[in-house]
Write a protein that holds these residues in place. Structure first.
Motif, PDB file in Angstrom:
ATOM      1  N   GLU A 117       3.647   1.619   9.603  1.00  0.00           N
ATOM      2  CA  GLU A 117       3.283   2.364   8.317  1.00  0.00           C
ATOM      3  C   GLU A 117       1.898   2.200   7.534  1.00  0.00           C
ATOM      4  O   GLU A 117       1.459   2.547   6.758  1.00  0.00           O
ATOM      5  CB  GLU A 117       4.118   1.317   7.540  1.00  0.00           C
ATOM      6  N   GLU A 118       1.484   1.056   7.973  1.00  0.00           N
ATOM      7  CA  GLU A 118       0.373   0.364   7.438  1.00  0.00           C
ATOM      8  C   GLU A 118      -1.089   1.591   7.954  1.00  0.00           C
ATOM      9  O   GLU A 118      -1.659   1.698   7.370  1.00  0.00           O
ATOM     10  CB  GLU A 118       0.298  -0.889   8.258  1.00  0.00           C
ATOM     11  N   ILE A 119      -1.320   1.973   8.488  1.00  0.00           N
ATOM     12  CA  ILE A 119      -2.210   2.646   9.253  1.00  0.00           C
ATOM     13  C   ILE A 119      -1.541   4.136   8.591  1.00  0.00           C
ATOM     14  O   ILE A 119      -2.792   4.883   8.692  1.00  0.00           O
ATOM     15  CB  ILE A 119      -1.858   3.033  11.392  1.00  0.00           C
TER      16      ILE A 119
ATOM     17  N   ILE B 138      -0.365 -12.290   1.322  1.00  0.00           N
ATOM     18  CA  ILE B 138      -1.213 -11.613   0.926  1.00  0.00           C
ATOM     19  C   ILE B 138      -1.255 -10.144   0.385  1.00  0.00           C
ATOM     20  O   ILE B 138      -1.039  -9.939  -0.733  1.00  0.00           O
ATOM     21  CB  ILE B 138      -2.720 -10.973   2.357  1.00  0.00           C
ATOM     22  N   GLU B 139      -0.154 -10.366   0.499  1.00  0.00           N
ATOM     23  CA  GLU B 139       1.048  -8.452   0.258  1.00  0.00           C
ATOM     24  C   GLU B 139       1.766  -9.014  -0.849  1.00  0.00           C
ATOM     25  O   GLU B 139       1.436  -7.459  -2.041  1.00  0.00           O
ATOM     26  CB  GLU B 139       2.799  -9.134   1.168  1.00  0.00           C
ATOM     27  N   ALA B 140       1.831 -10.837  -1.488  1.00  0.00           N
ATOM     28  CA  ALA B 140       2.055  -9.992  -3.031  1.00  0.00           C
ATOM     29  C   ALA B 140       0.883 -10.032  -3.878  1.00  0.00           C
ATOM     30  O   ALA B 140       1.191  -9.160  -4.739  1.00  0.00           O
ATOM     31  CB  ALA B 140       2.481 -11.289  -2.904  1.00  0.00           C
TER      32      ALA B 140
ATOM     33  N   SER C 214       6.346  -0.158  -1.300  1.00  0.00           N
ATOM     34  CA  SER C 214       6.266  -0.030   0.586  1.00  0.00           C
ATOM     35  C   SER C 214       5.476  -2.045   0.278  1.00  0.00           C
ATOM     36  O   SER C 214       5.981  -2.997   0.964  1.00  0.00           O
ATOM     37  CB  SER C 214       4.957   0.303   1.099  1.00  0.00           C
ATOM     38  N   GLU C 215       4.192  -2.761  -0.005  1.00  0.00           N
ATOM     39  CA  GLU C 215       3.870  -3.943  -1.027  1.00  0.00           C
ATOM     40  C   GLU C 215       5.160  -4.714  -0.737  1.00  0.00           C
ATOM     41  O   GLU C 215       4.409  -6.266  -0.041  1.00  0.00           O
ATOM     42  CB  GLU C 215       2.665  -4.457  -0.689  1.00  0.00           C
ATOM     43  N   ALA C 216       5.802  -3.958  -1.661  1.00  0.00           N
ATOM     44  CA  ALA C 216       6.897  -5.761  -2.329  1.00  0.00           C
ATOM     45  C   ALA C 216       7.466  -5.848  -1.060  1.00  0.00           C
ATOM     46  O   ALA C 216       7.725  -7.118  -0.761  1.00  0.00           O
ATOM     47  CB  ALA C 216       7.319  -4.873  -3.868  1.00  0.00           C
ATOM     48  N   ASN C 217       7.698  -4.619  -0.798  1.00  0.00           N
ATOM     49  CA  ASN C 217       8.468  -4.474   0.551  1.00  0.00           C
ATOM     50  C   ASN C 217       8.334  -5.826   1.940  1.00  0.00           C
ATOM     51  O   ASN C 217       8.989  -6.997   2.147  1.00  0.00           O
ATOM     52  CB  ASN C 217       9.142  -3.434   1.505  1.00  0.00           C
ATOM     53  N   HIS C 218       7.363  -5.566   1.930  1.00  0.00           N
ATOM     54  CA  HIS C 218       5.686  -7.105   2.983  1.00  0.00           C
ATOM     55  C   HIS C 218       6.455  -7.801   3.426  1.00  0.00           C
ATOM     56  O   HIS C 218       6.703  -8.522   3.467  1.00  0.00           O
ATOM     57  CB  HIS C 218       4.943  -6.101   3.838  1.00  0.00           C
ATOM     58  N   TYR C 219       5.917  -8.179   1.328  1.00  0.00           N
ATOM     59  CA  TYR C 219       5.836  -9.461   0.454  1.00  0.00           C
ATOM     60  C   TYR C 219       7.377 -10.351   1.599  1.00  0.00           C
ATOM     61  O   TYR C 219       7.315 -11.717   1.906  1.00  0.00           O
ATOM     62  CB  TYR C 219       5.739  -9.340  -0.366  1.00  0.00           C
TER      63      TYR C 219
END
Ligand code: FE2
Ligand code: FE2
Length: 193
Positions: free
Chosen positions: A61-63, A116-118, A146-151
């Motif tokens: 996902e990040e790439i 960092i995600e938050a 997406s970043e909220a889900n990673h957090y």
């Protein structure tokens, strides 16, 4: 919802807007670093099976986010520049003492990653709301989700693998430390600057 103690001053977006090439360059490398972090967690903690499974998905996902940002850079007629130094992350990862048990080290790394995600999520939300450039605002709205889900995922793993009460206390302390760092930032056209 993200637990952050100090919101970013929306005037940061005015600084960003004057140099879109710079924010996109820095952002591309944030996605690269997120990919590298996921790989590194697999290498360091292979026995945490569920983590390895989720990190494998996260690498992809990040790439793919990296590619999305890289494509934006190319669409605008630019070439990706060199990596930018992330003063925010450099300061943040000084918080927890080095060493401790493997579980402790894992928990610390997961909490850094969650934060960092938050913060990235908060910055993306601001860009999605304040940028005059509608196309880019839309782009940041999608990434924000997406970043909220990673957090949530990183914080969830920290609570699962560590002692929940201890992890929650550490998380609160880290949030307070982060707010102190943020007081000196918000002046540069980078994702965490
Ligand atoms: Fe990402
Ligand atoms: Fe992420």
């Amino acid at each position: 919802m993200l637990g952050l103690k100090l919101p970013t001053d929306p005037r940061w977006v005015n600084i960003v807007e004057k140099n879109i090439e710079e924010i996109l360059t820095d952002h591309a490398f944030c996605e690269q670093k997120a990919t590298s972090t996921a790989v590194s967690l697999i290498v360091s903690f292979p026995e945490y099976t569920e983590l390895v499974q989720e990190m494998t998905a996260l690498v992809k996902e990040e790439i793919s986010h990296f590619k999305m940002v890289h494509d934006k850079i190319l669409e605008r007629g630019w070439t990706l520049g060199r990596d930018r130094k992330d003063d925010y992350v450099i300061q943040l990862v000084k918080f927890f003492p080095k060493g401790g048990s493997r579980t402790t080290q894992l928990v610390h790394r997961l909490l850094y990653a969650a934060l960092i995600e938050a913060r990235s999520c908060e910055r993306f939300r601001l860009l999605s709301e304040e940028l005059q450039d509608n196309e880019l605002a839309d782009f940041y709205r999608k990434l924000m989700v997406s970043e909220a889900n990673h957090y949530t995922m990183f914080l969830g793993f920290a609570r699962k693998y560590g002692n929940k009460k201890e992890v929650d206390a550490k998380w609160q302390q880290l949030l307070e430390y982060e707010a102190e760092i943020m007081k000196g930032l918000g002046k540069k056209e980078t994702v965490h600057g």
